[in-house]
Design a protein around this motif. Structure first.
Motif, PDB file in Angstrom:
ATOM      1  N   GLY A  30       0.797  -1.224   0.000  1.00 18.96           N
ATOM      2  CA  GLY A  30       0.000   0.000   0.000  1.00 18.96           C
ATOM      3  C   GLY A  30       0.826   1.270   0.000  1.00 18.96           C
ATOM      4  O   GLY A  30       0.296   2.357   0.210  1.00 18.96           O
ATOM      5  N   ASP A  31       2.138   1.149  -0.254  1.00 14.31           N
ATOM      6  CA  ASP A  31       3.028   2.312  -0.285  1.00 14.31           C
ATOM      7  C   ASP A  31       3.215   2.785  -1.727  1.00 14.31           C
ATOM      8  O   ASP A  31       3.308   1.965  -2.639  1.00 14.31           O
ATOM      9  N   HIS A  32       3.309   4.079  -1.926  1.00 18.61           N
ATOM     10  CA  HIS A  32       3.685   4.670  -3.214  1.00 18.61           C
ATOM     11  C   HIS A  32       2.788   4.201  -4.367  1.00 18.61           C
ATOM     12  O   HIS A  32       3.259   4.010  -5.495  1.00 18.61           O
ATOM     13  N   ILE A  33       1.519   4.020  -4.113  1.00 20.28           N
ATOM     14  CA  ILE A  33       0.617   3.440  -5.118  1.00 20.28           C
ATOM     15  C   ILE A  33       0.581   4.276  -6.390  1.00 20.28           C
ATOM     16  O   ILE A  33       0.768   3.747  -7.484  1.00 20.28           O
ATOM     17  N   GLU A 119      12.831  -1.050   2.157  1.00 13.66           N
ATOM     18  CA  GLU A 119      12.961  -1.018   3.616  1.00 13.66           C
ATOM     19  C   GLU A 119      12.065  -2.089   4.246  1.00 13.66           C
ATOM     20  O   GLU A 119      12.435  -2.711   5.232  1.00 13.66           O
ATOM     21  N   ARG A 120      10.915  -2.342   3.664  1.00 16.19           N
ATOM     22  CA  ARG A 120      10.008  -3.359   4.205  1.00 16.19           C
ATOM     23  C   ARG A 120      10.587  -4.768   4.074  1.00 16.19           C
ATOM     24  O   ARG A 120      10.250  -5.638   4.859  1.00 16.19           O
ATOM     25  N   ALA A 121      11.436  -4.998   3.066  1.00 17.83           N
ATOM     26  CA  ALA A 121      12.020  -6.325   2.859  1.00 17.83           C
ATOM     27  C   ALA A 121      13.330  -6.510   3.623  1.00 17.83           C
ATOM     28  O   ALA A 121      13.869  -7.615   3.670  1.00 17.83           O
ATOM     29  N   ARG A 122      13.799  -5.470   4.220  1.00 19.70           N
ATOM     30  CA  ARG A 122      15.096  -5.525   4.899  1.00 19.70           C
ATOM     31  C   ARG A 122      15.173  -6.644   5.940  1.00 19.70           C
ATOM     32  O   ARG A 122      16.145  -7.400   5.992  1.00 19.70           O
TER      33      ARG A 122
END
Length: 156
Positions: A30-33, A119-122
């Motif tokens: 839901g980021d940067h859609i 960053e979410r996959a970090r």
């Protein structure tokens, strides 16, 4: 009973499915859609990459893929893509794709695997043995640049 995840090399017949899966996965948080929808690269995988793409199938459907390319440094491979359909997140698809990507990187002669992660996959990459080596600018936000030593695979 849950179906088994099947990992294989992509075929040219799979190519048309990879771009939509990449976009679906990218939109999953839901980021940067708006930015993703406006960015052609968010829904496109170059056809020339297909021989280097690994797909994950579940019940006969492609639910994830990863792309491993030779890096600028011959001893380092690049994890160009790793995308998993949101409806199968946290079911081991990404971990299996990453394990196969590491094996393929070693087969290319690489001693390390490099990735620019979101960053979410970090946390996923850190749990898989990657270490952060810096931050890089991307189209949307700074992103972790990560590295994993693969020497333990090369002795097999």
């Amino acid at each position: 009973m849950e179906s088994q995840i099947f990992i294989r090399t992509a075929s040219h017949e799979d190519w048309s499915k990879l771009g939509p899966l990449k976009l679906q996965s990218s939109l999953g948080w839901g980021d940067h859609i708006d930015e993703l929808l406006a960015l052609p690269e968010a829904r496109y995988v170059p056809a020339a990459h297909v021989p280097f793409v690994i797909v994950a199938e579940l019940a006969g459907e492609i639910v994830g893929f990863a792309t491993v390319l030779s890096g600028e440094n011959a001893l380092q491979a690049e994890l160009e893509d790793l995308f998993v359909a949101p409806n199968v997140w946290r079911r081991g698809v990404g971990a299996q794709l990453l394990a196969e990507a590491e094996r393929r990187a070693v087969a290319l002669g690489a001693h390390a695997l490099h990735v620019i992660a979101s960053e979410r996959a970090r946390a996923f990459y850190e749990a898989s043995g990657f270490r952060m080596i810096g931050m890089v600018a991307t189209d949307f936000a700074p992103a972790p640049e990560m590295h994993k030593d693969l020497c333990r695979f090369s002795s097999r």
